[in-house]
Design an enzyme around this catalytic site. Structure first.
Site, PDB file in Angstrom:
ATOM      1  N   GLY A 165      41.816  27.916 -15.947  1.00 29.79           N
ATOM      2  CA  GLY A 165      42.824  28.862 -16.229  1.00 29.79           C
ATOM      3  C   GLY A 165      42.197  29.687 -15.076  1.00 29.79           C
ATOM      4  N   HIS A 219      38.502  46.981 -26.044  1.00 24.15           N
ATOM      5  CA  HIS A 219      40.208  46.328 -26.160  1.00 24.15           C
ATOM      6  C   HIS A 219      40.561  47.582 -26.376  1.00 24.15           C
ATOM      7  CE1 HIS A 219      38.859  43.211 -23.370  1.00 24.15           C
ATOM      8  NE2 HIS A 219      37.708  42.533 -23.637  1.00 24.15           N
ATOM      9  N   PHE A 237      38.914  23.913 -12.716  1.00 21.70           N
ATOM     10  CA  PHE A 237      39.647  22.309 -12.023  1.00 21.70           C
ATOM     11  C   PHE A 237      40.473  22.472 -13.472  1.00 21.70           C
ATOM     12  CE2 PHE A 237      36.416  22.154  -8.647  1.00 21.70           C
ATOM     13  CZ  PHE A 237      37.687  22.033  -7.073  1.00 21.70           C
ATOM     14  N   ALA A 238      39.826  22.482 -14.287  1.00 26.47           N
ATOM     15  CA  ALA A 238      40.085  22.335 -16.005  1.00 26.47           C
ATOM     16  C   ALA A 238      41.092  23.009 -16.705  1.00 26.47           C
ATOM     17  CB  ALA A 238      39.821  21.283 -16.200  1.00 26.47           C
ATOM     18  N   GLU A 245      34.619  45.079 -27.584  1.00 19.37           N
ATOM     19  CA  GLU A 245      36.012  44.907 -28.636  1.00 19.37           C
ATOM     20  C   GLU A 245      36.946  45.883 -28.553  1.00 19.37           C
ATOM     21  OE1 GLU A 245      36.857  41.637 -27.811  1.00 19.37           O
ATOM     22  OE2 GLU A 245      35.072  40.442 -27.869  1.00 19.37           O
TER      23      GLU A 245
END
Ligand SMILES: [Zn+2]
Length: 718
Positions: A638, A505, A635-636, A502
């Site tokens: 992103g 980032h 499929f569900a 983290e």
């Protein structure tokens, strides 16, 4: 050349009676209650809708004249709109994550739809789209240095905005746009149904165990979980116990259960989820793929993978295929050897399955082999990693590599949301000038703080409307054990890695030098490149000097024993071939389903997957294995035609770290020089240039898979 963003005249906003309308500076966290959310967000949205009306009217009026458009006329009001929403809704979302209460959660939920719908309205605005196109056309029609010509950062910002709007269908007209919108709606519904099927199929299967012999091998924590799941009257000790298909039960069960027959039962049920009866996802998969192909064609692309890659670092399907093939070729023989090692381990134990190892045996024997080769007990290492020492190690590393100094603030210097939260300032090492700041909220608070770890933007680098420079401020949120009595917060090695991740980032957010907020820090960084700085920082946890510098027993001051360090290194590459191959199998299946598969190609998605499995698995999937029916990521979620990003980013981060290995991790001058270059390229340039260009500026060449292959233990001798 367009000037840098001209600061608007006017004085800074006076402190508002409605804290959520403050819109700039550090948020007054304590003043923001659920009532404030219900009051402030509708007020804010009303103002923003009115501003958007005005902007659309202005832009539409200008479009009827032959006047050229200027960057400030379009991009500044647009940024201002987005930033006000981000600031206010960002605080609400942040508090929802770290100071959750039923009241705040309800208020967040009540306002969310209106916030999303404002975003949709702005993202599909035709006048804004027209203005962006005009900026782009003016740029194309003018030579460098002439009015209307955009600098490279501006070009990337406009191109990204145009692309995002086009992917919402704003560039389409009439019947084509209606069809696009209808299909988008249909795809959203299909994704929901798909994911409900997976959930229902997972919850719909249970296995009741009542004989203690059926629990052979299971650790106490899992017995307890199974006892709890069996409900009232059950006990961890005397049963009954209820097995299910959720990950917290399946993963340890397959790893520890000594009952091969039960492992098989659980495994077979797990891989066949949502693949039959009313919950069968197979027809949905074909529909989703066919509709995405249609959408791609409406947008002018050959297939959905091209749509996905249009906003990523990877240049083409072929480029992704090549990267995956390099990893596959390296991982395959190693995965075969690993399977052989598991067979040999089973044979040493006299297990009958040694001759015919099945998929439900793999986790079990891998765990046995791991225990025999190096029994790393992650809990036992905690005393060597007290938080303060880890922070000192991390800050010292950043000082050494990036020439920055990190200092704790005085209590009360910055507004806060909890007494455990700390606020640090980041100063330039050479000049001492302030560069940025960050909040660190390290401890778990069950019940009021979401799990996991993340970095988020509190303030981005920009210039205020009053012309003042705004320095970036990050939120760094972790969930490690709090101190107990006189014992400080003692971290597992995983938690140390997470903190470094983290912080990576955070560094990209804080050390940006980009003046345009739309491309500063992590903004406008391609999705498959955004994990580069974070995973890069994780590598340092395995660097002897860095690790040994901070790992000291909190009571005795003893350094981490060498044997434990060796175990950490061994754990990093254990079963590395199989793990890599598994990710390649998923990534390649996802990519090809969205690039080469067509509804009339004569091959079902499942057949395509099995063809790929021939070269990406060392144990063939069993006949009832219907993995695609529960591949929710693509499929569900992103991740459609984006699953490869995991490996792509790992290649970048390993290769970046190898620049330090090449110059010698113990050659101080060279490490320092390489660190400065990393700061000046990857960390400083953010989304202002293409990630490929930035990577080359740092590394002197395009990325190579060599370092990741080596770090994963896949580089075969010879
Ligand atoms: Zn990350």
């Amino acid at each position: 050349m367009t000037a840098s963003p001209a600061p608007q005249a006017g004085s800074p906003a006076a402190p508002s009676a409605v804290p959520l309308l403050q819109g700039q500076g550090l948020p007054p966290f304590e003043a923001i209650s659920a009532e404030q959310v219900d009051q402030g967000i509708p007020l804010l949205l009303a103002e923003l809708h009115a501003e958007l009306d005005q902007l659309e009217a202005d832009l539409s009026a200008r479009a009827t004249t032959a006047e050229p458009l200027s960057w400030p006329a379009v991009m500044e009001p647009l940024h201002h709109l987005g930033e006000r929403l981000r600031w206010s809704w960002g605080v609400v979302s942040h508090l929802n994550g770290v100071c959750n209460s039923p009241e705040l959660r309800d208020a967040h939920q009540r306002q969310q739809a209106a916030v999303v719908s404002f975003g949709n309205r702005a993202g599909q605005s035709r006048p804004i789209y027209g203005a962006l196109r005009q900026l782009w056309q003016q740029h194309q029609a003018s030579a460098e240095g002439q009015p209307g010509h955009l600098d490279p950062t501006q070009q990337r910002i406009v191109q990204a905005e145009l692309r995002d709007m086009e992917f919402r269908g704003v560039g389409l007209a009439g019947a084509e746009q209606q069809a696009f919108n209808a299909t988008s709606q249909q795809l959203a519904e299909l994704a929901t149904t798909y994911s409900n099927h997976v959930l229902d199929a997972t919850n719909g299967w249970t296995l009741r165990l009542s004989d203690p012999a059926e629990l052979a091998g299971l650790p106490a924590s899992l017995r307890e979980l199974l006892g709890q799941a069996a409900g009232d009257g059950a006990s961890a000790e005397h049963g009954p116990w209820l097995m299910g298909l959720d990950m917290p039960r399946v993963v340890p069960f397959l790893k520890y259960s000594a009952r091969r027959d039960l492992r098989e039962t659980v495994y077979r049920a797990q891989v066949a989820r949502a693949a039959s009866g009313e919950l069968d996802n197979s027809p949905l998969i074909e529909q989703i793929l066919a509709l995405k192909l249609q959408q791609a064609r409406r947008l002018g692309y050959a297939n959905w993978a091209e749509v996905s890659l249009a906003s990523k670092m990877a240049g083409s399907v072929a480029e992704v295929e090549q990267l995956l093939e390099e990893l596959r070729a390296a991982a395959y023989p190693v995965a075969q050897q690993e399977l052989e090692a598991l067979r040999a381990c089973a044979a040493r134990h006299g297990a009958p399955e040694a001759a015919d190892l099945k998929p439900w045996d793999v986790s079990f024997w891998a765990e046995k082999l791991r225990q025999q080769s190096f029994d790393l007990d992650s809990e036992a290492l905690r005393p060597w990693f007290p938080l303060e020492q880890v922070l000192q190690g991390l800050f010292a590393l950043c000082q050494r590599l990036f020439d920055i100094r990190i200092v704790a603030s005085e209590p009360g210097e910055a507004p806060s949301w909890h007494p455990d939260v700390r606020y640090f300032k980041v100063l330039d090492g050479a000049s001492g000038a302030p560069l940025a700041a960050f909040y660190l909220d390290p401890f778990s608070r069950p019940g009021s703080k979401h799990g996991g770890a993340w970095m988020d933007e509190c303030l981005g680098r920009s210039v205020s409307r009053a012309g003042e420079p705004v320095l970036p401020v990050a939120y760094l949120i972790c969930n490690q054990s709090p101190p107990v009595g006189d014992t400080p917060s003692l971290m597992t090695f995983d938690e140390v890695e997470t903190l470094f991740h983290e912080f990576g980032h955070g560094l990209q957010h804080m050390l940006t030098t980009v003046e345009r907020p739309q491309a500063a820090g992590i903004n406008n960084v391609e999705w498959d490149a955004v994990e580069l700085p974070s995973q890069f920082m994780e590598n340092w946890c395995y660097d002897r000097a860095t690790l040994m510098g901070m790992a000291r027993h909190w009571q005795s001051g003893e350094p981490l024993p060498e044997a434990e360090y060796q175990k950490l290194l061994a754990a990093r590459t254990f079963m590395g071939g199989s793990a890599t191959l598994r990710q390649v199998h998923f990534a390649l299946t996802d990519l090809r389903l969205h690039s080469v598969w067509t509804p009339d190609g004569g091959q079902s998605p499942e057949q395509l997957r099995r063809e790929i499995a021939r070269t990406t698995t060392v144990l063939e999937p069993i006949p009832e294995d219907a993995f695609l029916c529960a591949f929710s990521h693509i499929f569900a979620g992103g991740y459609s035609a984006g699953y490869y990003s995991y490996k792509w980013a790992e290649v970048l981060s390993a290769d970046a770290f190898s620049a330090f290995e090449e110059v010698g991790l113990d050659v101080e001058d060279a490490v320092v020089a390489t660190g400065r270059r990393f700061r000046d390229t990857v960390l400083a340039l953010g989304g202002s240039r293409s990630p490929a260009e930035i990577f080359e500026a740092f590394r002197g060449r395009p990325p190579s898979t060599e370092a990741l292959i080596r770090h994963s233990g896949l580089a075969l001798a010879g």
